[in-house]
Enzyme design. Structure first.
Site, mmCIF file in Angstrom:
data_model
loop_
_atom_site.group_PDB
_atom_site.id
_atom_site.type_symbol
_atom_site.label_atom_id
_atom_site.label_comp_id
_atom_site.label_asym_id
_atom_site.label_seq_id
_atom_site.Cartn_x
_atom_site.Cartn_y
_atom_site.Cartn_z
ATOM 1 C CD GLU A 186 -10.396 8.179 0.257
ATOM 2 O OE1 GLU A 186 -9.523 8.162 1.142
ATOM 3 O OE2 GLU A 186 -10.820 7.150 -0.315
ATOM 4 C CE LYS A 191 -8.961 10.872 2.976
ATOM 5 N NZ LYS A 191 -7.832 9.934 2.799
ATOM 6 C CE LYS A 232 -2.770 2.886 3.033
ATOM 7 N NZ LYS A 232 -3.277 3.111 4.381
ATOM 8 C CD GLU A 265 -6.774 3.688 3.313
ATOM 9 O OE1 GLU A 265 -6.388 4.834 3.591
ATOM 10 O OE2 GLU A 265 -7.629 3.449 2.444
#
Length: 463
Positions: free
Chosen positions: A448, A452, A220, A313
């Site tokens: 996304e 934020k 990741k 995640e």
């Protein structure tokens, strides 16, 4: 009005000058007084006339605020072992300082505020030239608001050639300005331009990262992007902090001023807090917007809880924090499943971590082990940071680094500097990132990050 319970300032300064002369080195003197209840944002605003190095911290879950101005001493280190080096210098400062503190409250006396960059090895300094890789500052004047009480800490670095009456006059003048000076009511300026920096290039970097993850290079990686704003005039720090404080209830509000630039934010993510040897950390990863009504809000929260990508995640973060905390703590407690943590604009998956810090370890030991968590870097830790350095389209500077404070009583707290902006006169750079895994969709990740950006964009002129 100062509620004095310590020797007269004249005596303290005279003694410090004598000691500086005898020992041949500067003497740091720290004086703590309880004062009448003082508004922290007004204090910060009045401080603008005293020094261009101001600091602010508001806790997310208790009535606790720090507002500092000026620099009695700064601790900096570009070393790869910077957390240990800062700790070493801090211990030396504590050992030599003369502290007059009958209050003995958390966040009073010797306190250092500041932060650390995300990565010490980034070559391009722009736009972070005013911010070194780390900077922890012992302010000249520190207002501590705890519950309904206010305290003022005055820190003076006294030299042997100093004149006592000159120092005393300056302190009294500064305190008069900070506590009783006229505050100029300043509103945020009009936002004249908004520019997304290389959005298409960023999407390509996300697509490339998914391919590299599928090929086994890493598990990741978090990739961030930038929006730049321009305003009709210079942005006043106190106006930003006031707006953030009024709109971001469950977040840490922070600000560090350096060289006239401000790094400010409203972050929901605690990295670690130590209070009387009790450690609290937070696993915060996985994001969804808030709904337009309660029904939609709950539906979005449940979808977040059940989403495989967000749960994966989040689990990365939980396992990494568990490993880091267990290395220096006892009685580690972590719930088996996350819950939804709502903020003004967003909601996150949240898992708290509690433990008891072992003797011999400090808050900075924990911060050094935790930074960067998989929520800000990726997995494995070193590979993901190397990947970010090579592939990300911006220089993070202090974005996603640890920001916070610690005191001489082994208390302190650091948060992760997300939901943040670097403000330079009439311009600002905003930063937001997302976790990329093998099935990430570049367009979905782009959306996304857009969500934020909302907390800071809403404060700096609307979306």
């Amino acid at each position: 009005m100062l509620h004095t319970k310590i020797p007269q300032i004249d005596e303290i300064v005279e003694e410090a000058i004598n000691q500086a002369t005898l020992q041949g080195e500067p003497q740091l003197v720290c004086i703590v007084n309880q004062i009448d209840r003082t508004d922290s944002i007004a204090f910060l605003d009045r401080a603008n006339k005293i020094d261009k190095h101001r600091m602010f911290w508001r806790s997310a879950d208790e009535a606790f605020v720090l507002a500092g101005v000026g620099s009695a001493q700064r601790i900096q280190s570009a070393d790869q072992h910077r957390f240990n080096e800062v700790e070493s210098v801090w211990n030396d400062i504590q050992e030599k300082a003369k502290v007059y503190d009958s209050i003995n409250e958390k966040g009073t006396g010797l306190v250092a505020l500041g932060g650390f960059s995300f990565d010490t090895q980034q070559v391009n300094r722009s736009p972070w030239e005013a911010f070194p890789d780390n900077q922890m500052t012992i302010p000249m004047y520190l207002l501590t608001n705890k519950d309904e009480k206010s305290y003022l800490t005055t820190n003076i670095l006294v030299l042997e050639e100093d004149h006592a009456q000159q120092i005393i006059h300056q302190i009294k003048s500064d305190q008069q300005q900070l506590l009783n000076g006229i505050r100029e009511e300043v509103n945020l300026p009009h936002r004249s331009n908004t520019e997304e920096i290389s959005p298409d290039k960023w999407k390509v970097s996300v697509e490339k990262a998914t391919e590299d993850i599928k090929n086994g290079e890493l598990e990741k990686v978090v990739l961030a992007r930038e929006i730049r704003l321009k305003f009709s005039r210079e942005v006043e720090l106190a106006a930003v902090i006031e707006n953030l404080s009024n709109t971001q209830d469950n977040s840490y509000i922070f600000a560090i001023e350096s060289g006239g630039d401000y790094f400010v934010g409203a972050t929901p993510e605690r990295l670690a807090r130590v209070d009387n040897q009790e450690l609290v950390s937070t696993c915060l990863a996985g994001t969804a917007p808030r709904g337009r009504n309660d029904e939609e809000d709950q539906k979005l929260g449940q979808t977040l809880l059940q989403d495989p990508k967000n749960r994966q995640e989040h689990d990365f973060v939980v396992q990494m924090i568990r490993e880091a905390v267990e290395a220096c703590c006892l009685d580690v407690e972590i719930p088996k499943s996350p819950v939804v943590y709502p903020l003004s604009n967003l909601q996150h998956l949240y898992t708290p971590v509690t433990a008891t810090l072992e003797q011999g370890y400090t808050l900075l030991d924990v911060v050094g082990r935790l930074h960067p968590t998989p929520a800000l870097g990726g997995m494995p830790q070193k590979k993901s940071v190397d990947y970010i350095r090579s592939h990300e389209v911006l220089n993070r500077g202090w974005y996603a680094g640890p920001v916070g404070w610690f005191d001489g009583k082994n208390n302190g707290e650091f948060a992760v500097a997300i939901r943040s902006a670097l403000i330079q006169k009439n311009e600002a750079s905003l930063f937001a990132g997302c976790g990329v895994v093998e099935d990430s969709d570049p367009e979905a990740e782009y959306q996304e990050t857009g969500v934020k950006f909302k907390p800071m964009l809403s404060v700096l002129g609307g979306y």
